[in-house]
Design a protein around this motif. Structure first.
Motif, short mmCIF file in Angstrom:
data_model
loop_
_atom_site.label_atom_id
_atom_site.label_comp_id
_atom_site.label_asym_id
_atom_site.label_seq_id
_atom_site.Cartn_x
_atom_site.Cartn_y
_atom_site.Cartn_z
N HIS A 2 63.41 19.27 2.56
CA HIS A 2 62.68 20.54 2.42
C HIS A 2 62.43 20.88 0.96
O HIS A 2 61.36 21.39 0.59
CB HIS A 2 63.47 21.65 3.11
N SER A 43 54.74 28.77 12.97
CA SER A 43 54.30 27.39 13.18
C SER A 43 53.01 27.10 12.41
O SER A 43 52.85 26.00 11.85
CB SER A 43 54.08 27.14 14.68
N LYS A 69 52.07 28.57 9.60
CA LYS A 69 52.43 28.46 8.18
C LYS A 69 53.07 27.11 7.88
O LYS A 69 52.77 26.48 6.85
CB LYS A 69 53.39 29.59 7.81
N PHE A 70 53.93 26.65 8.78
CA PHE A 70 54.57 25.35 8.56
C PHE A 70 53.55 24.23 8.61
O PHE A 70 53.59 23.28 7.81
CB PHE A 70 55.65 25.13 9.63
#
Length: 371
Positions: free
Chosen positions: A66, A167, A169-170
């Motif tokens: 990440h 979701s 945004k990801f």
């Protein structure tokens, strides 16, 4: 007063005219056929085709942590903001070469060729740079000036989405990271191709560059600077405004005659070189395995020989290189002979892990390598 023509002579004129028309049609058809046979392929290459907007296949995003993903996204945003003026200028310059605005491209072509012909190309570029800086100064002072030297190409703007789910945004972050990865991959491919060009990875391509550099060096030693600058300027203008435009509209013509494009496409990158070497090694391994299987199968056939031949005598004929026995065993032509390094054969064994019986698990044989 018109004279009366006899009835026997009246049909003669239409027949003569018909014969003359048939001859002309025959000659025209022959000329058309000859032209199609000689130049049909080139005419087909010169046909203008609409430029295809090929969608490049994007490589899947590699697995990262990440923190690395966030750093990549931040770096891409900074890079995009910093390089946006440069990328916009390159797009507008390509639009000038593609004759996006016919009048602007025609005026630019005439001005450029006139400046090159009179030796004012470098002063012209310096004046354009000074003019651009002057306009930027006025814009910074509050003036509203929307003038550009090259035609601006407007891109469709997507409406911003205000409320995004987690979701979405990801997925947006993943898309940005994927764009960054593809961008850096293209940059790496360009640098690797340039490196392989100068490192003689493909000698036939680097040899052309080597000869061109020698020709340019000799020309610079004997020809005056004005002639060299004039030739380079004329070639650059004709290629930028005319040749590139024709090649982009005629892909078949570009694939045949655009030498810089062909050389650039044929230059390999480091992953392509690695794949080639791996393919060569795997091909050699497959050939060796094929030889081993052939020798083992021949030895298996030889083990079931008639009762009058002993096992030692039967296997001994695999070691012999006499003309008759060698060509009988392998069913080869008479001009096919084993190499000198393996004239007596190399001992080998075939290990078949699928077999359960000890006699079938390992089979001994002899390997020959011919030309």
């Amino acid at each position: 007063r018109t004279e009366e023509v006899p009835a026997a002579q009246q049909p003669a004129k239409p027949q003569t005219q018909a014969n003359g028309t048939d001859k002309r049609n025959t000659v025209c058809s022959r000329l058309q056929k000859w032209f199609c046979d000689k130049f049909g392929e080139y005419v087909e290459d010169f046909r203008f085709q609409p430029e295809e907007n090929t969608v490049e296949t994007e490589e899947p995003l590699s697995a990262r942590s990440h923190c690395q993903l966030i750093l990549t996204v931040v770096f891409l945003i900074c890079l995009e903001r910093g390089a946006k003026p440069v990328t916009n200028f390159v797009k507008n310059l390509s639009a000038l070469s593609d004759w996006y605005s016919i009048y602007t491209s025609a005026i630019a072509f005439i001005i450029y060729m006139n400046a090159v012909w009179h030796g004012w190309a470098i002063p012209m570029f310096l004046f354009l740079a000074i003019l651009r800086l002057s306009l930027n100064y006025l814009i910074a002072r509050g003036w509203r000036i929307q003038w550009s030297i090259v035609p601006e190409v407007s891109e469709p703007m997507e409406p911003p989405k205000e409320d995004l789910t987690v979701s979405e945004k990801f997925q947006l972050v993943l898309d940005v990271a994927q764009k960054a990865q593809n961008l850096f991959g293209k940059m790496a491919d360009i640098l690797e191709k340039i490196k392989n060009l100068f490192m003689w990875v493909q000698p036939e391509i680097t040899q052309k560059l080597y000869i061109a550099l020698w020709a340019a060096f000799i020309a610079s030693c004997f020809l005056p600077y004005r002639i060299i600058g004039l030739a380079m300027g004329l070639y650059a203008g004709i290629k930028f405004f005319l040749i590139d435009f024709i090649f982009k509209r005629c892909p078949r013509l570009r694939a045949k005659y655009d030498t810089p494009y062909i050389i650039w496409k044929s230059l390999p990158t480091d992953p392509q070189l690695k794949d080639r070497s791996n393919a060569t090694v795997s091909r050699r391994v497959r050939v060796i395995n094929l030889f081993l299987q052939t020798a083992a199968s021949r030895s298996y056939v030889g083990s079931s020989a008639p009762t009058g031949i002993s096992k030692d005598e039967d296997t001994s004929r695999f070691h012999t290189t006499k003309r008759g026995n060698f060509h009988e065993v392998f069913n080869l032509s008479e001009n096919e002979r084993p190499l000198a390094v393996c004239e007596n054969g190399w001992r080998c064994c075939l290990i078949n892990r699928d077999r359960k019986m000890p006699t079938d698990y390992i089979r001994n044989g002899v390997l020959y390598v011919t030309e």
